[in-house]
Write an enzyme that holds these catalytic residues in place. Sequence first.
Site, short mmCIF file in Angstrom:
data_model
loop_
_atom_site.label_atom_id
_atom_site.label_comp_id
_atom_site.label_asym_id
_atom_site.label_seq_id
_atom_site.Cartn_x
_atom_site.Cartn_y
_atom_site.Cartn_z
N GLU A 197 0.85 -1.26 0.16
CA GLU A 197 0.16 -0.19 -0.01
C GLU A 197 0.79 1.29 -0.06
O GLU A 197 0.66 2.22 1.04
CB GLU A 197 -0.91 0.11 1.03
CG GLU A 197 -2.07 -1.04 1.17
CD GLU A 197 -2.90 -0.77 2.20
OE1 GLU A 197 -2.84 0.05 2.98
OE2 GLU A 197 -4.02 -1.72 2.50
N GLU A 385 -5.44 -8.35 0.93
CA GLU A 385 -5.70 -8.04 2.47
C GLU A 385 -7.20 -7.97 2.54
O GLU A 385 -7.69 -7.18 1.39
CB GLU A 385 -4.87 -6.78 3.22
CG GLU A 385 -3.58 -7.11 3.74
CD GLU A 385 -3.04 -5.78 4.41
OE1 GLU A 385 -3.91 -4.83 4.46
OE2 GLU A 385 -1.76 -5.64 4.26
#
Length: 475
Positions: A197, A385
Amino acid sequence: MKRRKFNQLAALGAAGTMISPLAFAAASPAELKASDFGKDFKWGTATAAYQIEGAHDADGKGPSVWDTFSHKKGKILDKTNGDVACDHYNRYPEDIALLKEMNFQVNRFSISWSRILPDGNGKVNQAGIDHYHKVIDKCLEIGVEPWITLYHWDLPQALEDKGGWANREVIDWFSNYVDICTKEFGGKVKNWMIFNEPTAFVGLGYLMGLHAPGHKSLKKFYKATHHVCMCQAEGGRITRRNVKDAFIGTTFSCSHIEPWRPGKDDKAVKRLDAILNRLFIEPLLGMGYPTDGWKSLKNVEKQMQPGDAEKLTFDFDFIGLQNYFRIKAKKSLFPPLIWANQVQPTKWLDKSELTDMGWEVSPEGLYKVLKQFNKYGLKNIIVTENGAAFPDKLENGRVHDPRRTQFYKDYLSNVLRAKKEGVNITGYFCWTLMDNFEWAEGYHPRFGLIHIDFETQKRTIKDTGLWFKEFLANK
Ligand code: FCB
């Protein structure tokens, strides 16, 4: 004042934009079967080194930006830090065995850069290398696939002292680190992710000041963004060169974004979409920075040097998508830095179910964002995720967490729906294996499939973990 990562991330895109989540009605089929996802579908859990390892100064490890940041006053909501965390550094055999017991096949974990290179560059710490060999060997010994994330937010402090991601030299530092890891572990590990991320660690760390290293600077944000994009592609190339038969990806956070008032807030949607969804993937695909969504991103373009345009691209084998909430965007006059600490979008919610992070449960948001990213024509998408924090309690040796079980059923139904409609999704990893240090929130939000008693370090599989055990038994 409670800080929520939702607000923090949202605030990133908030120059002239207001946001709030809202409810989706989530239809869940009567019975979900793991076999519906296909025999080759990868099921796993994900973790990050700083959130679980502890042993912050063991065996020659150097400090990372998170060691420094979490020890500063006022940075972590419950005044804790990751010094000990889940003591996974010492307890990894038990934890990997529990992952296997729940019938997961993939252990996605990250390497702590400053265990391998205490100063970020220069001398290699053999004890750090040895540690990750042991973790990998344990996985292989019991039939779990190790999937390595090279960078999950813990930059060596020594490199931050030289400007960190905002210093262009980071391209060399990162390349050296990736080269060492992939040469060292590439004989045993085939599945690699370069970053976790970028939007989160660049945005929250260099613009909003809410994550390590805690900068609030647009200038640093623009520079760090470009350098991370360069490193993302370069990391892919180095891994390809060093690891035979590698399966290489990188991960992105993503959120489905809707206008608060259809027709009136479309520009706000466009801007947030550029920052939260498009900024790091489009240069990788040769599309350049999404300046059509937010003009200020021309300042990222300005960081380019001759030859950079080609170096920004790399043909990844898969893209990891990570989703936690959806967003409603509203036009606003407030500039982003004021927004960072003032907005509480959750206050505007009425009917939605909220997790312990204040994030809205919106399973269809995942479906929509999978469809959105599918338009890029990616080879493989893996949900690297997805998960939720709820206020769990250990009672008589059990943790009854029906809301989490329902959460996974609803989200998985939406993954399946996208898959059936042709989105090439080939895996799903839960966030997360065990309760841990949730960055600026501390230990309060419990995201794990395994409950951790942080006093005794006792592990207990929650009911949701037991549900997965049964669910995955019939793949
Ligand atoms: C993601 C991070 C992960 C964890 C979850 C809740 O953005 O990658 O480390 O904090 O959120």
